[in-house]
Each structure stands twice: as structure tokens, then as C-alpha cells.
Design a protein around this motif. Structure first.
Motif, short mmCIF file in Angstrom:
data_model
loop_
_atom_site.label_atom_id
_atom_site.label_comp_id
_atom_site.label_asym_id
_atom_site.label_seq_id
_atom_site.Cartn_x
_atom_site.Cartn_y
_atom_site.Cartn_z
N MET A 60 -52.88 24.48 36.30
CA MET A 60 -52.55 23.73 35.09
C MET A 60 -52.84 24.52 33.81
O MET A 60 -52.00 24.60 32.91
CB MET A 60 -53.34 22.42 35.05
CG MET A 60 -53.02 21.55 33.84
SD MET A 60 -54.22 20.20 33.62
CE MET A 60 -54.09 19.33 35.20
N MET A 64 -50.26 25.88 30.84
CA MET A 64 -50.30 25.57 29.41
C MET A 64 -50.32 26.84 28.56
O MET A 64 -49.77 26.87 27.46
CB MET A 64 -51.53 24.71 29.12
CG MET A 64 -51.45 23.32 29.71
SD MET A 64 -52.96 22.36 29.40
CE MET A 64 -52.41 20.72 29.91
N SER A 68 -44.48 28.91 28.94
CA SER A 68 -43.34 29.21 28.07
C SER A 68 -43.04 30.69 28.00
O SER A 68 -42.00 31.10 27.46
CB SER A 68 -43.62 28.69 26.65
OG SER A 68 -44.76 29.33 26.10
N TYR A 163 -40.39 20.02 36.07
CA TYR A 163 -39.92 20.86 34.97
C TYR A 163 -38.47 20.57 34.60
O TYR A 163 -38.08 20.73 33.44
CB TYR A 163 -40.12 22.34 35.31
CG TYR A 163 -41.58 22.73 35.19
CD1 TYR A 163 -42.19 22.83 33.95
CD2 TYR A 163 -42.36 22.95 36.32
CE1 TYR A 163 -43.54 23.15 33.83
CE2 TYR A 163 -43.70 23.26 36.22
CZ TYR A 163 -44.29 23.37 34.96
OH TYR A 163 -45.61 23.68 34.86
N GLN A 170 -39.33 14.16 29.16
CA GLN A 170 -40.75 14.43 29.09
C GLN A 170 -41.01 15.80 28.47
O GLN A 170 -40.15 16.66 28.46
CB GLN A 170 -41.39 14.36 30.47
CG GLN A 170 -40.94 15.47 31.43
CD GLN A 170 -41.38 15.19 32.85
OE1 GLN A 170 -41.44 14.06 33.28
NE2 GLN A 170 -41.65 16.25 33.58
N SER A 171 -42.21 15.97 27.95
CA SER A 171 -42.57 17.23 27.30
C SER A 171 -43.01 18.26 28.33
O SER A 171 -43.33 17.93 29.47
CB SER A 171 -43.70 16.99 26.30
OG SER A 171 -44.90 16.69 26.99
N GLU A 172 -43.06 19.51 27.89
CA GLU A 172 -43.54 20.57 28.77
C GLU A 172 -45.01 20.35 29.13
O GLU A 172 -45.43 20.65 30.26
CB GLU A 172 -43.37 21.93 28.09
CG GLU A 172 -43.75 23.10 28.97
CD GLU A 172 -43.47 24.44 28.33
OE1 GLU A 172 -43.75 25.48 28.96
OE2 GLU A 172 -42.96 24.46 27.18
N ASP A 173 -45.80 19.83 28.20
CA ASP A 173 -47.21 19.57 28.50
C ASP A 173 -47.37 18.58 29.64
O ASP A 173 -48.25 18.72 30.50
CB ASP A 173 -47.93 19.04 27.26
CG ASP A 173 -48.18 20.13 26.23
OD1 ASP A 173 -48.18 21.31 26.62
OD2 ASP A 173 -48.37 19.79 25.05
N ILE A 174 -46.52 17.55 29.66
CA ILE A 174 -46.58 16.57 30.75
C ILE A 174 -46.26 17.24 32.08
O ILE A 174 -46.92 17.00 33.10
CB ILE A 174 -45.59 15.41 30.49
CG1 ILE A 174 -46.00 14.61 29.26
CG2 ILE A 174 -45.50 14.50 31.71
CD1 ILE A 174 -47.31 13.87 29.41
N ASN A 176 -46.70 20.42 32.81
CA ASN A 176 -47.83 21.31 33.16
C ASN A 176 -48.99 20.52 33.76
O ASN A 176 -49.60 20.94 34.75
CB ASN A 176 -48.30 22.06 31.92
CG ASN A 176 -47.29 23.07 31.42
OD1 ASN A 176 -46.46 23.55 32.19
ND2 ASN A 176 -47.35 23.39 30.15
N ILE A 177 -49.30 19.38 33.15
CA ILE A 177 -50.37 18.53 33.69
C ILE A 177 -49.97 18.02 35.08
O ILE A 177 -50.78 18.01 36.01
CB ILE A 177 -50.65 17.36 32.74
CG1 ILE A 177 -51.28 17.89 31.44
CG2 ILE A 177 -51.58 16.33 33.39
CD1 ILE A 177 -51.37 16.86 30.34
#
Length: 250
Positions: A60, A64, A68, A163, A170-174, A176-177
Motif C-alpha cells: 500500500m 501511494m 503514479s 485500478y 474512485q480515486s487513485e488513493d482508494i 492504493n488502499i
């Protein structure tokens, strides 16, 4: 922003170091004699939950940091699966795998330096080996292959879906988590028979370190089993990614 391939290689290298230090470090803390996580030999205070969450965070947090930049593969099975699915260029597969392997080796060497006094105190060769690589816990290579195949197929199927969801809602952070918790859940759910590896670099790199380092209480590197956590995750990862592509597209 478009990143250079050299920057992507560095991201894969350092990301894989973090993965191995977090994941295998948690195993070492749990199984080696008289560490903070195993104050009584064989009675791990942290145990399987500690290991599962550490592997999850080991994926994780690099995601983050580097997702990217390089896509945060950290795993030859992921790189090959994405190439087979048409989502990654074939001419970059070998460089990615090489830096992932190098990162896994460096990460394990760092752990050897950190845990050397406890490796020396640990009388069980099996416990020392467990802090490096996976093994044939079920005493069945077929079961080991099936476990690694199924686990990595689920890993790629779910990760691709997470992804892909970035492009919709959804966001990239979501994502990744989500992939961190995915690794945690897989270690909890299918880790019993093999460890598990789910990643050829995470297993093969430390196995090479184990074979070459002059460790105290050193036993076999179990090369007769060592091909399974390389071949099975690659085959399973490719199947998982292609199954998702067949069902939902990429």
C-alpha cells in the motif's frame, strides 16, 4: 506528467525493497528467537495478523509513493500479466523484473543486517528460513502450486478491477488502499499452505540471499520447491488479468 523509464525503474527497485523489509521483517519478528515480536521461542506475539498487515502495508505505501510513476508492480507476475493483457509494453518487462529482483535481494540483505543477532540465537533452521522465503508447509508441491496459482489469480483479478475503477468513480488513493487490504486479506485467507509468496521476486530474491549468505544454523534453501513460487504466481497472475479482461475489458 510523463516519467522517464529510469525513474520508473528506481520506483520499482525502492518499492520492492519496502515490500520485502515490511513483509519478511514481520515474519522475522514473529519467528526468530527473542525478538520483540517473539519473546518466547515459537510463541509469536504478533503472529499471522502482524505478518498479513505488514505485507499489506508493504504494498500500500509504495503504491501511494510510486503508483503514479511506475504503476507499483513490485512483482514479476504483475508485470507479465499486464504485458499479456496488453496494458504494459513487452520491451520493458525484463528491465522491470530485473529491478524488482534486485530490490528484493537488497531488502532481504537489510533484514539480515537488522536481525543478525536473532538469527544467531534461533536454533531452528526452519524458523530462520521462514524469515526469508516460503515453503512446502502442506508437504504437497501440488497443493503449493494450486495455492500460489489461485492466490495470484485473485490478486490480479481484483487489483485490475480496483485500478480500472479509478477511471470511473474512485480515486487513485482508494485503489492504493484497496490493493493493500487485498494483499492483507490474501495472506490471511490463502497463506496457510505456503506462506504465501504471490510474487516470484519476493520469494526468489530472499531465497538467493539465504543460499549465499553464511548464516548460522543454516539449512537447505529448498530449491526443489523453489520453482513453485516463481512459476505458479506468473501463471495465476496472467490467468487472473486475462479473465478480468475477458469479462469486463481493460
Amino acid at each position: 506528467m510523463e516519467h522517464t523509464w529510469m525513474m520508473k525503474y528506481f520506483a520499482e527497485f525502492f518499492g520492492t525493497i519496502i515490500l520485502v523489509v515490511f513483509g519478511n521483517g514481520a515474519v522475522a519478528n514473529s519467528v526468530l528467537t527473542k525478538t520483540g515480536g517473539n519473546s518466547h521461542d515459537g510463541q509469536a506475539n504478533g503472529g499471522w495478523l502482524l505478518i498479513a498487515f505488514s505485507f499489506g502495508f508493504g504494498v500500500m505505501l509504495p503504491a501511494m509513493m510510486f503508483g503514479s510513476i511506475s504503476g507499483n508492480h513490485l512483482n514479476p507476475a504483475v508485470t507479465l500479466a499486464q504485458a499479456c493483457a496488453g496494458a504494459f509494453p513487452w520491451n520493458q518487462v525484463l528491465p522491470y523484473i530485473l529491478v524488482q529482483m534486485l530490490g528484493a535481494i537488497v531488502g532481504q540483505l537489510l533484514l539480515v543486517a537488522v536481525y543478525w543477532p536473532f538469527i544467531a540465537k534461533t536454533s531452528s533452521d526452519d524458523a530462520v528460513f521462514a524469515s526469508f522465503s516460503t515453503g512446502d508447509i502442506a508437504d504437497s508441491k501440488l497443493n503449493g502450486f494450486i495455492t500460489e496459482f489461485v492466490g495470484t489469480a485473485i490478486l490480479l483479478f481484483v487489483a485490475v478491477g480496483l485500478y480500472r475503477g479509478m477511471f470511473f468513480k474512485q480515486s487513485e488513493d482508494i485503489a492504493n488502499i484497496g490493493v493493500g487490504f487485498l494483499i492483507t486479506a490474501l495472506v490471511m485467507a490463502v497463506g496457510g499452505p505456503t506462506g504465501p509468496a504471490l510474487n516470484p521476486a519476493r520469494d526468489l530474491g530472499p531465497r538467493i540471499v539465504y543460499a549465499l549468505c553464511p548464516l548460522p544454523h543454516k539449512g537447505s534453501a529448498h530449491w526443489d520447491y523453489g520453482w513453485i513460487p516463481v512459476v505458479a504466481p506468473i501463471a495465476g497472475g496472467i490467468c487472473g488479468a486475462l479473465l478480468y479482461k475477458l469479462a469486463f475489458g481493460l
